[in-house]
Design an enzyme around this catalytic site. Structure first.
Site, PDB file in Angstrom:
ATOM      1  N   LYS A  49     -14.801  -6.264 -16.818  1.00 23.33           N
ATOM      2  CA  LYS A  49     -15.856  -4.950 -17.041  1.00 23.33           C
ATOM      3  C   LYS A  49     -15.725  -3.762 -16.152  1.00 23.33           C
ATOM      4  O   LYS A  49     -16.115  -2.900 -17.103  1.00 23.33           O
ATOM      5  CB  LYS A  49     -17.142  -5.840 -16.313  1.00 23.33           C
ATOM      6  CG  LYS A  49     -16.647  -5.892 -14.520  1.00 23.33           C
ATOM      7  CD  LYS A  49     -17.941  -6.023 -14.083  1.00 23.33           C
ATOM      8  CE  LYS A  49     -17.895  -7.315 -12.841  1.00 23.33           C
ATOM      9  NZ  LYS A  49     -17.499  -5.915 -11.854  1.00 23.33           N
ATOM     10  N   GLY A  57      -6.228  -4.888 -14.066  1.00 23.87           N
ATOM     11  CA  GLY A  57      -5.326  -4.394 -12.741  1.00 23.87           C
ATOM     12  C   GLY A  57      -6.421  -5.204 -11.018  1.00 23.87           C
ATOM     13  O   GLY A  57      -5.282  -5.725 -10.385  1.00 23.87           O
ATOM     14  N   GLY A  58      -7.598  -5.109 -11.596  1.00 28.61           N
ATOM     15  CA  GLY A  58      -8.334  -5.496 -10.314  1.00 28.61           C
ATOM     16  C   GLY A  58      -7.844  -4.781  -9.348  1.00 28.61           C
ATOM     17  O   GLY A  58      -7.754  -3.826  -8.904  1.00 28.61           O
ATOM     18  N   GLY A  70     -13.360  -6.972  12.903  1.00 28.37           N
ATOM     19  CA  GLY A  70     -12.863  -7.524  12.098  1.00 28.37           C
ATOM     20  C   GLY A  70     -10.842  -7.023  11.715  1.00 28.37           C
ATOM     21  O   GLY A  70     -10.704  -6.482  11.834  1.00 28.37           O
ATOM     22  N   GLY A  71     -10.069  -8.021  12.760  1.00 36.53           N
ATOM     23  CA  GLY A  71      -8.970  -7.659  13.397  1.00 36.53           C
ATOM     24  C   GLY A  71      -7.682  -8.255  12.142  1.00 36.53           C
ATOM     25  O   GLY A  71      -6.862  -9.099  13.000  1.00 36.53           O
ATOM     26  N   GLY A  72      -8.172  -8.305  11.432  1.00 35.90           N
ATOM     27  CA  GLY A  72      -7.253  -9.407  10.231  1.00 35.90           C
ATOM     28  C   GLY A  72      -6.627  -8.118   9.049  1.00 35.90           C
ATOM     29  O   GLY A  72      -5.988  -7.114   9.960  1.00 35.90           O
ATOM     30  N   VAL A  73      -6.108  -8.699   8.472  1.00 35.67           N
ATOM     31  CA  VAL A  73      -5.469  -7.518   7.400  1.00 35.67           C
ATOM     32  C   VAL A  73      -5.224  -6.149   7.031  1.00 35.67           C
ATOM     33  O   VAL A  73      -5.275  -5.376   7.145  1.00 35.67           O
ATOM     34  CB  VAL A  73      -4.914  -8.565   6.521  1.00 35.67           C
ATOM     35  CG1 VAL A  73      -3.465  -8.054   5.717  1.00 35.67           C
ATOM     36  CG2 VAL A  73      -4.127 -10.066   6.258  1.00 35.67           C
ATOM     37  N   GLY A 133     -13.579 -10.372   6.636  1.00 34.70           N
ATOM     38  CA  GLY A 133     -13.413 -11.517   5.275  1.00 34.70           C
ATOM     39  C   GLY A 133     -13.524 -11.191   4.088  1.00 34.70           C
ATOM     40  O   GLY A 133     -14.828 -10.269   3.414  1.00 34.70           O
ATOM     41  N   HIS A 185      26.488  -5.277   6.503  1.00 33.37           N
ATOM     42  CA  HIS A 185      26.712  -4.510   7.298  1.00 33.37           C
ATOM     43  C   HIS A 185      26.247  -2.959   7.398  1.00 33.37           C
ATOM     44  O   HIS A 185      27.345  -2.570   6.861  1.00 33.37           O
ATOM     45  CB  HIS A 185      27.397  -4.447   8.585  1.00 33.37           C
ATOM     46  CG  HIS A 185      27.137  -4.676   9.777  1.00 33.37           C
ATOM     47  ND1 HIS A 185      25.951  -4.758  10.721  1.00 33.37           N
ATOM     48  CD2 HIS A 185      28.339  -3.341  10.474  1.00 33.37           C
ATOM     49  CE1 HIS A 185      26.327  -3.548  12.241  1.00 33.37           C
ATOM     50  NE2 HIS A 185      27.766  -3.254  11.587  1.00 33.37           N
TER      51      HIS A 185
HETATM   52  P1  NAI Z   1      -9.355 -11.770   7.289  1.00 34.52           P
HETATM   53  O1  NAI Z   1      -9.460 -13.428   7.169  1.00 34.52           O
HETATM   54  O2  NAI Z   1      -7.722 -11.591   7.206  1.00 34.52           O
HETATM   55  O3  NAI Z   1      -9.737 -11.029   8.621  1.00 34.52           O
HETATM   56  C1  NAI Z   1     -11.093 -10.797   8.724  1.00 34.52           C
HETATM   57  C2  NAI Z   1     -11.334 -10.877  10.578  1.00 34.52           C
HETATM   58  O4  NAI Z   1     -12.480 -11.126  11.213  1.00 34.52           O
HETATM   59  C3  NAI Z   1     -10.678 -11.824  11.708  1.00 34.52           C
HETATM   60  O5  NAI Z   1      -9.345 -12.052  12.585  1.00 34.52           O
HETATM   61  C4  NAI Z   1     -12.081 -12.725  11.988  1.00 34.52           C
HETATM   62  O6  NAI Z   1     -11.863 -13.767  13.199  1.00 34.52           O
HETATM   63  C5  NAI Z   1     -12.897 -11.014  12.396  1.00 34.52           C
HETATM   64  N1  NAI Z   1     -14.158 -11.332  12.140  1.00 34.52           N
HETATM   65  C6  NAI Z   1     -14.937 -12.351  11.448  1.00 34.52           C
HETATM   66  N2  NAI Z   1     -16.378 -12.120  12.051  1.00 34.52           N
HETATM   67  C7  NAI Z   1     -16.443 -11.540  13.325  1.00 34.52           C
HETATM   68  C8  NAI Z   1     -17.052 -10.960  14.204  1.00 34.52           C
HETATM   69  N3  NAI Z   1     -18.228 -10.846  13.972  1.00 34.52           N
HETATM   70  N4  NAI Z   1     -16.766 -10.261  14.579  1.00 34.52           N
HETATM   71  C9  NAI Z   1     -15.423  -9.525  14.711  1.00 34.52           C
HETATM   72  N5  NAI Z   1     -14.566  -9.763  14.258  1.00 34.52           N
HETATM   73  C10 NAI Z   1     -15.018 -11.455  13.416  1.00 34.52           C
HETATM   74  O7  NAI Z   1     -10.217 -10.834   6.388  1.00 34.52           O
HETATM   75  P2  NAI Z   1      -9.856  -9.541   5.820  1.00 34.52           P
HETATM   76  O8  NAI Z   1      -8.886  -8.990   6.933  1.00 34.52           O
HETATM   77  O9  NAI Z   1     -10.767  -8.680   5.713  1.00 34.52           O
HETATM   78  O10 NAI Z   1      -9.456  -9.699   4.370  1.00 34.52           O
HETATM   79  C11 NAI Z   1      -9.473  -9.960   3.355  1.00 34.52           C
HETATM   80  C12 NAI Z   1      -8.473 -11.191   2.526  1.00 34.52           C
HETATM   81  O11 NAI Z   1      -7.544  -9.707   1.421  1.00 34.52           O
HETATM   82  C13 NAI Z   1      -7.560 -11.430   3.614  1.00 34.52           C
HETATM   83  O12 NAI Z   1      -7.366 -12.813   2.587  1.00 34.52           O
HETATM   84  C14 NAI Z   1      -6.364 -10.905   3.247  1.00 34.52           C
HETATM   85  O13 NAI Z   1      -5.675 -12.333   3.575  1.00 34.52           O
HETATM   86  C15 NAI Z   1      -6.476 -10.293   1.917  1.00 34.52           C
HETATM   87  N6  NAI Z   1      -5.709  -8.972   2.083  1.00 34.52           N
HETATM   88  C16 NAI Z   1      -4.330  -9.110   2.493  1.00 34.52           C
HETATM   89  C17 NAI Z   1      -3.801  -7.446   2.448  1.00 34.52           C
HETATM   90  C18 NAI Z   1      -1.992  -8.123   2.245  1.00 34.52           C
HETATM   91  O14 NAI Z   1      -0.844  -9.549   1.869  1.00 34.52           O
HETATM   92  N7  NAI Z   1      -1.016  -6.827   2.956  1.00 34.52           N
HETATM   93  C19 NAI Z   1      -4.256  -6.168   2.483  1.00 34.52           C
HETATM   94  C20 NAI Z   1      -5.194  -6.730   2.548  1.00 34.52           C
HETATM   95  C21 NAI Z   1      -6.146  -8.010   2.899  1.00 34.52           C
END
Ligand code: NAI
Length: 461
Positions: free
Chosen positions: A37, A41-42, A177-180, A264, A438
């Protein structure tokens, strides 16, 4: 409804999983339609992996310009031109998009532009036209999730989608959120000059990674002036004239221009006829599949982010190829999340594959787990690049390497060797026989294995 056009395979969604499935099925001689839609490439190509990595590269260049004297080169850093950065980023996306459109044609895949909907087994509707298919592959991807009471308005409270198209450098940002996603954008904005605060509910950034990796990133981020708040629970956000005011459960308030919500991503499986057609969804809305990615509806498969597990583009590619080959009767090996490499492209970069020390300990018991950490201080090329970090190996005592975890500039480029080591259950002695050029950063992997094999070279003990 018009008389159905018929295909061997109809793929719903043209992102990484969907187009990989379509291309492979077409290569295998199937008559394939790909329904999209928006743009082939999404998310990954247009609103995710590729544009973010372009921003991260621009951020690296900014830091190099800022700190060029470290290498004896004089320069004056005059700032970041966001319009030009966006043009560079959009140029890359556009070139790759054109290439992908060319591949759709070259593979003789019929691109159906429009919003598709599953209409029972073996049928997909797109804007009033029904397409019949022997096999349907669902590949509708994921979207940013938010928290209850937090509305992503796209202006002051944004997701990664809006973060990618900002026309300015925000003076200050709270990253929730301190994920990726949170870590990558925090890294970009700090390099561009923003004041950045990360609010992470769990005790550490990148909580799914090796603990040592999280600690190294936290240390480096704090040194870079990023305010990292871990174990910090978000309570609410209010709009202010200047932006937002974020409140934590501790009562602390943080004012900023923007709030990035990165807590997330959820699957896009609603209002697409899935449940109505009998496709079983789990409580999180993900499509339930068996190991061969077959859904509860005969002839209907699911790939990529709508299948619970790692939400990564390369997993989507692998799923798509797998399903196309399964349909063709090639009996491919099912995709296992456990062997999929992960890279966070922040400064410093984090790359990993396999088990963390904690996971190995849980599985085998602490007495059976051996680890080794090789510091990049002993690696010539890392010193030349001016990066710090490590390679950490997790192995079963006396046995194979089960996990590799790396932190430092460009370690993502080393992950394929680490993946081979884990996938082939290589013994450290065997890896130690490989000769690494090296000076390269890849030597750090070699050195770590030499050390694990009891014959360390550039490290003592
Ligand atoms: P994520 O699941 O990696 O991180 C979400 C973070 O938010 C978690 O650390 C969690 O503990 C925290 N969190 C959740 N609720 C919270 C709250 N109420 N208060 C504070 N912290 C809270 O999700 P993210 O970073 O949104 O990424 C989504 C997806 O996209 C992931 O599965 C990731 O692997 C993928 N992605 C991968 C990338 C890569 O491979 N380089 C780059 C960007 C995204």
């Amino acid at each position: 409804m018009a008389e159905p056009s018929s295909f061997d395979v109809v793929v719903l969604g043209g992102g990484s999983g969907g187009y990989a499935a379509a291309f492979r099925a077409a290569e295998l001689g199937r008559n394939v339609a790909l329904v999209e839609k928006d743009k082939v490439g999404g998310t990954c190509l247009h609103y995710g992996c590729i544009p973010t990595k372009a921003l991260l590269h621009a951020a690296e260049v900014a830091d190099l310009a800022r700190h060029s004297e470290q290498f004896g080169v004089k320069s004056t850093f005059e700032g970041v031109d966001v319009t030009a950065v966006n043009a560079y980023k959009d140029g890359i996306v556009s070139r790759l998009h054109k290439g992908l459109q060319g591949l759709v044609k070259a593979n003789k895949v019929t691109l159906i532009e429009g919003a598709g909907r599953l209409a029972g087994p073996n049928a997909v509707d797109v804007d009033g036209t029904r397409y019949a298919a022997e096999h349907v592959i669902l590949a509708t991807g994921s979207r940013a999730r938010s928290l209850p009471g937090v509305e992503i308005d796209g202006h002051k409270v944004i997701s990664s989608y809006e973060a990618l198209t900002l026309d300015r450098i925000p003076a200050s940002v709270v990253v929730l959120g301190g994920g990726v996603i949170g870590v990558e954008f925090a890294s970009v904005w700090r390099s561009f000059g923003s004041e950045v605060t990360i609010v992470e509910a769990l005790p550490r950034l990148l909580p799914v990674e090796e603990e040592a990796s999280s600690k190294a990133v936290q240390r480096a981020f704090r040194k870079r002036g990023i305010d990292v708040k871990t174990g910090a629970r978000f309570s609410g956000v209010e709009h202010t004239d200047a932006g937002v005011s974020v409140t934590l459960e501790s009562g602390e308030k943080i004012d900023a221009e923007l709030l990035l919500v990165a807590v997330g991503r959820g699957p896009v499986t609603e209002d697409l006829g899935y449940a109505e057609s009998g496709v079983e969804l789990d409580s999180g809305g993900f499509v339930v599949t068996d190991e061969r990615l077959r859904t509860s509806v005969s002839g209907t498969y699911a790939v990529g982010d709508i299948v619970a597990g790692l939400q990564l583009a390369h997993r989507g590619f692998a799923h798509g190829i797998f399903v196309a080959e399964d349909i063709a009767g090639l009996a491919p090996v099912p995709v296992q999340d456990a062997g999929i490499p992960r890279v966070t492209y922040s400064d410093p970069e984090v790359a990993s594959v396999g088990l963390t020390e904690a996971q190995a300990t849980e599985r085998l018991g602490a007495e059976k787990v051996q680890t080794l950490e090789y510091n990049l201080a002993g690696n010539g090329k890392s010193q030349i690049l001016g990066t710090q970090g490590f390679v950490k190996l997790v192995r079963e005592k006396g046995g194979a390497v089960l996990g590799v975890h790396m932190v430092g500039a460009r370690v993502g480029e080393l992950i394929s060797e680490a993946q081979l080591i884990c996938a082939w259950e290589a013994l450290p002695d065997e890896v130690a026989q490989l000769i690494h050029a090296h000076p390269t950063q890849s030597e750090a992997l070699g050195e770590a294995h030499l050390a694990l094999a009891g014959k360390p070279l550039h490290v003592h003990g």
